[in-house]
Scaffold this motif. Structure first.
Motif: not given
Length: 328
Positions: A7, A9, A15-16, A19, A35, A37, A62, A103
């Motif tokens: 995922v 993020i 995004s929240c 997630t 996850f 970033y 997350a 996203t």
């Protein structure tokens, strides 16, 4: 059926929401989740520090959401990269993911975005969540979100402030003692009353309407007490003379523990409690809750506190770039 979702993020509300949807999907398939970033390569040490803290918050939230929903995160990583899409694909391959979740906000356009890169070059399925996955916006939820973001902003600035100070620069933190105290005062006068109101009004309603989340309510109440203890610890560190490496390290560690717990609790709350509340509470209850929350946090001028701390942290940043720390 997927076994491991990767995922991508970021720090946005969109995004929240995505997630949480991705974690729910992983839970339904008994899949693992990782996850990432991804963000541009920073152009300065201070930008790198800011990026690390932003990624730390998003990854902590997350991770908390995954654990609250019964999905054990496989890994989480901050990726500084010139090409987010390529780096995410490489990370997914290393982790053994069989699908990637990303996203995308249509308002920003698809061309040239990370989602566009992934769709063009991925050799495994790419699942895209749109803006409808963002958390619902009732006035009460928006108030909670806004106050959380204000507190998080203060914590980020404080973390960056400490990250730019060196212990050998005697007295470098003295000009900012009042600003650090003002953050603690803000938390006690605004955040804590709001939190107590949220626990007694919102959590109690959710507990009565959705017995399946009672354990999560209890967990968040325990985290709240731990958060209060960590604030006491942080306050005691601020009160000490900040003129040694040990004192600076102690303050930095106390602040990091407090910030991480704030972020972690928010991740659990927004993944379980708020969705349950949105499902079970009636419109009239939301109106009453909004009024109660507004009364609980309306006495303090939190915007003034935020502005003051932003000003002093920006001053320190400029002094750091100039190669000189302000001294008492």
């Amino acid at each position: 059926m997927f076994r491991h979702l990767g995922v991508s993020i970021d720090s946005s509300d969109h995004s929240c929401g995505a997630t949480i949807q991705a974690v729910c999907l992983a839970h339904s398939m008994r899949a693992r989740v990782s996850f990432w970033y991804a963000q541009p390569i920073p152009d300065s040490p201070f930008a790198e520090l800011q990026g690390e803290h932003a990624a730390g918050e998003a990854l902590t939230r997350a991770d908390a959401a995954a654990r609250a929903l019964g999905v054990a995160p496989y890994l989480g990583a901050n990726l500084f990269t010139a090409g987010a899409g390529e780096e995410i694909l490489n990370a997914a391959a290393r982790a053994g993911c069989d699908a990637i979740v990303v996203t995308h906000d249509p308002a920003r356009g698809l061309q040239g975005s990370t989602a566009d890169e992934l769709l063009k070059h991925a050799t495994l399925p790419v699942l895209m969540f749109g803006p409808a996955c963002a958390p619902a916006r009732t006035p009460a939820v928006e108030l909670l979100r806004a106050e959380y973001q204000r507190l998080s902003s203060l914590l980020h600035r404080w973390l960056c402030l400490l990250g730019t100070v060196h212990a050998e620069d005697e007295g470098a933190l003295h000009p900012y003692w009042l600003a650090m105290r003002s953050v603690i005062t803000y938390v006690r006068q605004t955040v804590h009353p709001l939190q107590r109101c949220k626990e007694t009004r919102l959590f109690s309603r959710v507990r009565n309407r959705a017995p399946e989340v009672c354990a999560e309510v209890d967990e968040l109440l325990l985290l709240s007490r731990r958060e209060s203890d960590l604030l006491d610890e942080l306050e005691s560190n601020v009160a000490r003379p900040l003129d040694s490496n040990a004192a600076l390290t102690g303050l930095s560690s106390a602040l990091a523990r407090y910030a991480n717990l704030v972020w972690y609790a928010r991740g659990r709350e927004e993944s379980v409690i708020l969705p349950a509340a949105l499902c079970h509470l009636e419109a009239a209850e939301w109106e009453q809750l909004h009024a109660e929350l507004h009364d609980a946090c309306g006495a303090s001028d939190s915007a003034s506190v935020s502005g003051t701390f932003a000003s002093v942290s920006d001053t320190l940043y400029k002094a750091t770039l100039a190669g000189e720390h302000p001294r008492a």
